[in-house]
Design an enzyme around this catalytic site. Structure first.
Site, PDB file in Angstrom:
ATOM      1  N   TRP A  65      60.719  18.521 -20.813  1.00 30.70           N
ATOM      2  CA  TRP A  65      61.791  19.661 -20.404  1.00 30.70           C
ATOM      3  C   TRP A  65      60.957  20.780 -20.676  1.00 30.70           C
ATOM      4  CZ3 TRP A  65      66.057  17.783 -18.023  1.00 30.70           C
ATOM      5  CH2 TRP A  65      66.433  16.734 -18.255  1.00 30.70           C
ATOM      6  N   ASN A  90      49.027  13.840 -12.557  1.00 28.87           N
ATOM      7  CA  ASN A  90      49.565  14.188 -11.139  1.00 28.87           C
ATOM      8  C   ASN A  90      49.458  15.640 -10.973  1.00 28.87           C
ATOM      9  OD1 ASN A  90      50.853  11.674 -11.080  1.00 28.87           O
ATOM     10  ND2 ASN A  90      52.716  12.389 -11.425  1.00 28.87           N
ATOM     11  N   HIS A 111      53.301  14.891  -8.124  1.00 29.77           N
ATOM     12  CA  HIS A 111      54.070  13.795  -8.516  1.00 29.77           C
ATOM     13  C   HIS A 111      54.556  12.806  -7.462  1.00 29.77           C
ATOM     14  CE1 HIS A 111      54.279  15.871 -12.316  1.00 29.77           C
ATOM     15  NE2 HIS A 111      55.033  17.128 -11.826  1.00 29.77           N
ATOM     16  N   ASP A 166      49.565   9.621 -16.070  1.00 30.34           N
ATOM     17  CA  ASP A 166      49.102  11.068 -16.490  1.00 30.34           C
ATOM     18  C   ASP A 166      48.068  11.704 -15.501  1.00 30.34           C
ATOM     19  OD1 ASP A 166      49.388  13.480 -17.558  1.00 30.34           O
ATOM     20  OD2 ASP A 166      48.061  12.943 -19.227  1.00 30.34           O
ATOM     21  N   LEU A 174      58.338  -9.273 -11.748  1.00 30.28           N
ATOM     22  CA  LEU A 174      58.016  -8.271 -12.777  1.00 30.28           C
ATOM     23  C   LEU A 174      59.305  -7.570 -13.385  1.00 30.28           C
ATOM     24  CD1 LEU A 174      55.486  -6.650 -13.967  1.00 30.28           C
ATOM     25  CD2 LEU A 174      56.178  -4.815 -12.240  1.00 30.28           C
TER      26      LEU A 174
HETATM   27  C1  IPE Z   1      52.812  12.367 -21.191  1.00 30.53           C
HETATM   28  O1  IPE Z   1      51.986  13.189 -20.389  1.00 30.53           O
HETATM   29  C2  IPE Z   1      54.222  12.029 -20.656  1.00 30.53           C
HETATM   30  C3  IPE Z   1      54.206  11.531 -19.342  1.00 30.53           C
HETATM   31  C4  IPE Z   1      53.239  10.704 -18.654  1.00 30.53           C
HETATM   32  C5  IPE Z   1      55.679  11.197 -18.758  1.00 30.53           C
HETATM   33  P1  IPE Z   1      52.080  14.678 -20.718  1.00 30.53           P
HETATM   34  O2  IPE Z   1      51.302  15.274 -19.697  1.00 30.53           O
HETATM   35  O3  IPE Z   1      53.322  15.272 -20.634  1.00 30.53           O
HETATM   36  O4  IPE Z   1      51.453  14.731 -22.211  1.00 30.53           O
HETATM   37  P2  IPE Z   1      50.430  15.903 -22.990  1.00 30.53           P
HETATM   38  O5  IPE Z   1      51.402  17.120 -22.836  1.00 30.53           O
HETATM   39  O6  IPE Z   1      49.400  15.985 -22.235  1.00 30.53           O
HETATM   40  O7  IPE Z   1      50.291  15.336 -24.112  1.00 30.53           O
HETATM   41  C1  IPE Z   2      52.187  13.035 -15.461  1.00 27.95           C
HETATM   42  O1  IPE Z   2      51.446  14.043 -14.621  1.00 27.95           O
HETATM   43  C2  IPE Z   2      53.548  13.256 -14.842  1.00 27.95           C
HETATM   44  C3  IPE Z   2      54.462  13.765 -15.787  1.00 27.95           C
HETATM   45  C4  IPE Z   2      54.316  13.921 -17.000  1.00 27.95           C
HETATM   46  C5  IPE Z   2      56.019  13.970 -15.243  1.00 27.95           C
HETATM   47  P1  IPE Z   2      51.323  15.486 -15.417  1.00 27.95           P
HETATM   48  O2  IPE Z   2      52.411  16.177 -14.566  1.00 27.95           O
HETATM   49  O3  IPE Z   2      51.319  15.445 -17.020  1.00 27.95           O
HETATM   50  O4  IPE Z   2      49.854  16.103 -14.691  1.00 27.95           O
HETATM   51  P2  IPE Z   2      48.596  16.613 -15.567  1.00 27.95           P
HETATM   52  O5  IPE Z   2      48.631  16.045 -16.873  1.00 27.95           O
HETATM   53  O6  IPE Z   2      49.347  18.142 -15.781  1.00 27.95           O
HETATM   54  O7  IPE Z   2      47.463  16.966 -14.756  1.00 27.95           O
HETATM   55 MG    MG Z   3      49.893  15.491 -18.356  1.00 27.91          MG
END
Ligand code: IPE
Ligand code: IPE
Ligand code: MG
Length: 248
Positions: A72, A25, A40, A23, A134
């Site tokens: 989504w 990105n 990403h 999380d 792995l």
């Molecule tokens: C969780 O992260 C899902 C992934 C890392 C793929 P999110 O960014 O979607 O989660 P929330 O919305 O902060 O709970």
């Molecule tokens: C995690 O990073 C990747 C995915 C959920 C696809 P985020 O896209 O959730 O990044 P933040 O949380 O908005 O910084």
């Molecule tokens: Mg996130």
């Protein structure tokens, strides 16, 4: 300049199965005034580096949350990027992946992702199926509630057809019907980016995992961060509901 030592993680047993919620990105990119997709891309390269590192240090299983059943709900442009960019990028590295030691699997819903991505998923699983290093499991269009719901449907169907009785439904049977049935018990869950929640990831499997949260954003999560998480895990006392083992 102060040089901080890398934690020693090799004098105690390593966690066998680590899971990571990748999380942060988007915030990583925003800090650099760049579009979220830039984050990403950096995050995907970081996954490659951390998987190679886990393989080198002898971690047996790494399970990562790459796209959730709720992701989504993001803007079309971002979802579209996440569904198409990895296909183009990963295809360039297929030979390298084939030569590597890492076995790649995907878990999650397979009916909604675009067919080019599904084709790549199947190819990656096929070309790495006999790899002995792995085991990297990528959770794609994954949601733990969806997973538990699917397991419930399979079991209900077996009861319906008279294959098993209601009394035969046990935690072990449920586990055997989850996407993670072939994986070892989860030892350590890491979530990057400072969020203190699970976001529908491995709810069942987390029962006795150790949790580690770091403010570091996923694209910045490096070797030292991984070692810190492992070292923290090694200092925990896992009791699984029992009592502390007495030293003789
Ligand atoms: C969780 O992260 C899902 C992934 C890392 C793929 P999110 O960014 O979607 O989660 P929330 O919305 O902060 O709970
Ligand atoms: C995690 O990073 C990747 C995915 C959920 C696809 P985020 O896209 O959730 O990044 P933040 O949380 O908005 O910084
Ligand atoms: Mg996130």
């Amino acid at each position: 300049m102060m040089i901080r030592k890398m934690p020693d993680i090799f004098s105690k047993p390593l966690p066998e199965h680590i899971a990571i919620i990748l999380d942060g990105n988007g915030r990583w990119a925003k800090k650099r005034m760049m579009p979220r997709t830039f984050g990403h891309r950096k995050g995907a390269y970081n996954l490659k580096d951390i998987a190679i590192l886990c393989d080198e240090i002898g971690i047996k299983e790494l399970t990562v949350f790459a796209f959730s059943t709720e992701n989504w709900n993001r803007p079309d442009e971002e979802v579209n990027f996440l569904m198409t960019e990895p296909v183009k990028e990963i295809r360039k590295y297929l030979d390298k992946i084939k030569e590597s030691n890492i076995k790649i699997s995907f878990i999650g819903r397979r009916t909604k992702i675009p067919k080019e991505l599904l084709q790549l998923v199947l190819e990656l699983e096929e070309i790495t199926s006999d790899h002995k290093g792995l085991h990297l499991t990528i959770c794609l269009d994954y949601g733990s509630r969806y997973e538990i719901c699917e397991a419930t449907k399979i079991i209900a169907e077996e009861v319906n057809r008279g294959k098993i009785s209601v009394e035969e439904i046990t935690p072990e049977l449920i586990e055997k019907n989850l996407f993670t049935k072939d994986l070892k018990p989860l030892d350590l869950l890491i979530r990057t980016s400072g969020e203190l929640r699970i976001s529908n990831f491995l709810l069942w499997q987390l029962g006795y995992a150790e949790l580690y949260f770091t403010k570091t954003l996923w694209p910045d999560f490096n070797k030292k961060e991984l070692y810190k998480a492992i070292s923290s895990f090694q200092q925990r006392e896992r009791r699984h509901g029992g009592l502390k083992e007495e030293k003789k």
